[in-house]
Design an enzyme around this catalytic site. Structure first.
Site, PDB file in Angstrom:
ATOM      1  N   CYS A  52       0.816  -1.206   0.000  1.00 25.94           N
ATOM      2  CA  CYS A  52       0.000   0.000   0.000  1.00 25.94           C
ATOM      3  C   CYS A  52       0.854   1.262   0.000  1.00 25.94           C
ATOM      4  O   CYS A  52       0.368   2.344  -0.338  1.00 25.94           O
ATOM      5  CB  CYS A  52      -0.930   0.013   1.209  1.00 25.94           C
ATOM      6  SG  CYS A  52      -0.082  -0.049   2.791  1.00 25.94           S
ATOM      7  N   ASN A  53       2.120   1.146   0.377  1.00 21.68           N
ATOM      8  CA  ASN A  53       2.969   2.334   0.464  1.00 21.68           C
ATOM      9  C   ASN A  53       4.087   2.374  -0.573  1.00 21.68           C
ATOM     10  O   ASN A  53       4.799   3.371  -0.657  1.00 21.68           O
ATOM     11  CB  ASN A  53       3.588   2.437   1.860  1.00 21.68           C
ATOM     12  CG  ASN A  53       2.559   2.792   2.904  1.00 21.68           C
ATOM     13  OD1 ASN A  53       1.683   3.606   2.668  1.00 21.68           O
ATOM     14  ND2 ASN A  53       2.636   2.149   4.054  1.00 21.68           N
ATOM     15  N   ARG A  54       4.254   1.313  -1.350  1.00 21.22           N
ATOM     16  CA  ARG A  54       5.350   1.323  -2.319  1.00 21.22           C
ATOM     17  C   ARG A  54       5.122   0.281  -3.413  1.00 21.22           C
ATOM     18  O   ARG A  54       4.512  -0.775  -3.188  1.00 21.22           O
ATOM     19  CB  ARG A  54       6.690   1.053  -1.624  1.00 21.22           C
ATOM     20  CG  ARG A  54       6.846  -0.324  -1.009  1.00 21.22           C
ATOM     21  CD  ARG A  54       8.207  -0.491  -0.328  1.00 21.22           C
ATOM     22  NE  ARG A  54       8.298   0.360   0.847  1.00 21.22           N
ATOM     23  CZ  ARG A  54       9.140   1.386   0.947  1.00 21.22           C
ATOM     24  NH1 ARG A  54       9.967   1.683  -0.043  1.00 21.22           N
ATOM     25  NH2 ARG A  54       9.178   2.107   2.053  1.00 21.22           N
ATOM     26  N   SER A 111      10.096   2.807   5.799  1.00 19.34           N
ATOM     27  CA  SER A 111       8.640   2.796   5.914  1.00 19.34           C
ATOM     28  C   SER A 111       8.117   4.111   6.476  1.00 19.34           C
ATOM     29  O   SER A 111       8.875   4.877   7.082  1.00 19.34           O
ATOM     30  CB  SER A 111       8.201   1.638   6.822  1.00 19.34           C
ATOM     31  OG  SER A 111       8.618   0.393   6.298  1.00 19.34           O
ATOM     32  N   GLU A 116       8.634  -0.532  11.318  1.00 23.42           N
ATOM     33  CA  GLU A 116       7.504  -1.461  11.238  1.00 23.42           C
ATOM     34  C   GLU A 116       7.958  -2.796  10.670  1.00 23.42           C
ATOM     35  O   GLU A 116       8.873  -2.871   9.844  1.00 23.42           O
ATOM     36  CB  GLU A 116       6.379  -0.848  10.398  1.00 23.42           C
ATOM     37  CG  GLU A 116       6.735  -0.562   8.942  1.00 23.42           C
ATOM     38  CD  GLU A 116       6.280  -1.653   8.008  1.00 23.42           C
ATOM     39  OE1 GLU A 116       5.703  -2.651   8.478  1.00 23.42           O
ATOM     40  OE2 GLU A 116       6.523  -1.514   6.804  1.00 23.42           O
ATOM     41  N   GLN A 118       5.803  -5.289   9.399  1.00 25.73           N
ATOM     42  CA  GLN A 118       4.906  -5.898   8.421  1.00 25.73           C
ATOM     43  C   GLN A 118       5.598  -6.077   7.075  1.00 25.73           C
ATOM     44  O   GLN A 118       5.314  -7.029   6.337  1.00 25.73           O
ATOM     45  CB  GLN A 118       3.661  -5.034   8.257  1.00 25.73           C
ATOM     46  CG  GLN A 118       2.592  -5.651   7.366  1.00 25.73           C
ATOM     47  CD  GLN A 118       1.380  -4.753   7.221  1.00 25.73           C
ATOM     48  OE1 GLN A 118       1.380  -3.614   7.678  1.00 25.73           O
ATOM     49  NE2 GLN A 118       0.348  -5.246   6.578  1.00 25.73           N
ATOM     50  N   GLN A 122       5.721  -9.019   3.837  1.00 28.31           N
ATOM     51  CA  GLN A 122       5.366  -8.624   2.472  1.00 28.31           C
ATOM     52  C   GLN A 122       6.506  -8.918   1.500  1.00 28.31           C
ATOM     53  O   GLN A 122       6.281  -9.378   0.382  1.00 28.31           O
ATOM     54  CB  GLN A 122       5.001  -7.143   2.452  1.00 28.31           C
ATOM     55  CG  GLN A 122       3.735  -6.812   3.215  1.00 28.31           C
ATOM     56  CD  GLN A 122       3.529  -5.321   3.404  1.00 28.31           C
ATOM     57  OE1 GLN A 122       4.489  -4.551   3.449  1.00 28.31           O
ATOM     58  NE2 GLN A 122       2.281  -4.906   3.521  1.00 28.31           N
ATOM     59  N   MET A 191      -3.264  -5.960   7.275  1.00 28.27           N
ATOM     60  CA  MET A 191      -3.340  -4.617   7.842  1.00 28.27           C
ATOM     61  C   MET A 191      -4.526  -4.480   8.791  1.00 28.27           C
ATOM     62  O   MET A 191      -4.387  -3.987   9.922  1.00 28.27           O
ATOM     63  CB  MET A 191      -3.457  -3.585   6.714  1.00 28.27           C
ATOM     64  CG  MET A 191      -3.528  -2.156   7.193  1.00 28.27           C
ATOM     65  SD  MET A 191      -1.921  -1.454   7.543  1.00 28.27           S
ATOM     66  CE  MET A 191      -1.319  -1.155   5.862  1.00 28.27           C
TER      67      MET A 191
END
Length: 457
Positions: A52-54, A111, A116, A118, A122, A191
């Protein structure tokens, strides 16, 4: 031809969420796209990380510039965006800088929420997928195993990975400021499962709704087995009347809402945390109703789940990029630990290239020893043929010569391994390749400078 590690990155650091949500590929398109990249002539190996961020490409190529153009062009065509848009936001890194970036990503230092964990899962999933698709081979496998080992070292030797653990925990921390009694969690992925756990630990009753009801039930059952909750219940439109603010629940009960009922019930929640894998909005402006209570809804999905114009109904809608204040407080608190972690990563980058170079010098050593062996056998055979040596002594003489060459090559072998760790070793190894006419030449790495003292946090 010398090959290089190369990274192409679109992350929260250089790409706004309005563009990131267009870059995210759903699972049914991810696999064929990765397969298509294997057709690029300049590309030897590829690992694609999409979160979701990269969205990042980790590449191994003998022609970096050609590879950048080809990969971005293929990606632009896949997501139907102009190439110049991707080029203007893409951040690239080569060789030791690329490896440093990958190690930083896996260790949680790149991040939104510093440290983090998580991202490790991933990355492992991304590597597993690409390995099974045969887009990852020896070089990327070596790199990723080293990256995971580095991330583990960062977690054990620093406190950087301690709470908050993820963007989900940051959202929950922000949500708790309004002291909610209940919250709705949309989605049942990693998430939202993290968010649900944080909410329950904070004494907030959780209602969950997911398109696949079985996945939500499976997660609820796990919480029941772990004794995180005491009961699982269901709420439908018919099972409650009016607008109860807490739905009559407490944190010992997890409530499941049917997905088809969610649009008629979500307006009654002051807190919503949404992170589904839907490719379209699931909460639109026209679905929202005015309520006489403060509502803060967190959209952690990319592409986004909640239409930003829902704010017109008095709802505060926050996406991952809006949580900067909490994130910056976390980042400031962990700044010292971050410097320590970057020191470990910088050392790991140097160690990795030392290790690779050590592996690559072995064929040269093998070639030297093989040529010594062949010379011994040829000379002994010639001596026997000309009558200088009786055939009955052939085995003994060969053994003596073999031992002599082992003694002679012992120090040069040790010196070569040691020289492979130094910058000047490349020149010496290259010269020895010519002297010994080695055909399977190793990669000559002249990339040992790894300065990351100026870290902007």
């Amino acid at each position: 031809m010398q090959a290089h590690y190369l990274t192409l990155s679109f992350s929260h650091k250089n790409t706004p969420i309005t563009l990131r949500e267009k870059l995210a590929l759903p699972q049914d398109r991810l696999v064929p796209f990765i397969k298509s990249l294997r057709a690029i002539p300049s590309l030897r190996e590829v690992l694609l990380l999409s979160t979701c961020n990269r969205v990042e490409f980790y590449l191994y190529t003998h022609a970096p510039q050609e590879c950048i153009v080809a990969v971005l062009d293929a990606f632009a065509r896949e997501i139907a965006l102009p190439l110049h848009i991707l080029e203007s936001h893409c951040q690239s890194a080569l060789d030791e800088k690329a490896v440093h970036h990958i190690f930083s990503v896996v260790s949680g230092l790149d991040s939104i929420v510093l440290g983090e964990t998580q991202i490790v899962g991933q990355m492992k999933e991304a590597y597993k997928l690409c390995f099974e698709l045969e887009s990852c081979a020896q070089e990327m496998t070596r790199l990723m195993h080293f990256a995971f080992r580095t991330a583990a070292k960062v977690r054990t030797q620093t406190t950087i990975a301690k709470t908050p653990l993820s963007i989900a925990s940051v959202a929950v921390k922000k949500a708790l400021e309004s002291s909610p009694k209940s919250a709705l969690v949309l989605g049942a992925g990693e998430m939202t499962q993290l968010a649900a756990r944080h909410l329950l630990d904070s004494g907030v009753a959780v209602c969950m709704s997911n398109r696949s009801k079985n996945r939500a039930i499976s997660f609820a059952t796990t919480l029941l087995q772990e004794k995180k909750i005491k009961q699982i219940t269901h709420i439908t439109q018919e099972s409650h009347a009016g607008v109860p603010k807490d739905f009559g629940l407490d944190s010992s009960v997890l409530c499941l809402l049917d997905w088809q009922d969610m649009p008629r019930l979500f307006n009654d929640f002051s807190i919503i945390i949404s992170a589904t894998s839907a490719q379209e909005l699931i909460i639109r402006r026209q679905m929202c109703e005015t309520r006489d209570m403060k509502r803060v809804w967190f959209d952690l999905a990319v592409p986004r789940d909640i239409e930003s114009t829902c704010a017109e109904c008095g709802i505060e809608v926050l996406c991952v990029d809006d949580l900067q204040q909490v994130i910056e407080e976390n980042r400031s608190h962990k700044k010292h630990q971050a410097h320590q972690a970057y020191g470990l990563i910088g050392a790991a980058v140097v160690e990795y290239f030392h290790w690779i170079q050590s592996l690559d010098v072995l064929p040269l050593i093998k070639s030297m020893r093989e040529q010594a062996k062949q010379a011994s056998m040829q000379e002994v055979a010639r001596a026997i043929k000309k009558g200088y040596l009786q055939a009955q002594y052939e085995e003994e003489v060969l053994r003596i010569l073999h031992n002599a060459f082992n003694v002679f090559l012992h120090n040069p072998t040790l010196n070569l391994k040691e020289l492979s760790h130094h910058k000047e070793g490349d020149t010496i190894i290259q010269a020895l390749q010519k002297v010994f006419t080695q055909n399977d030449k190793p990669k000559l790495l002249d990339r040992y400078k790894c300065e990351y003292d100026d870290i902007s946090l």
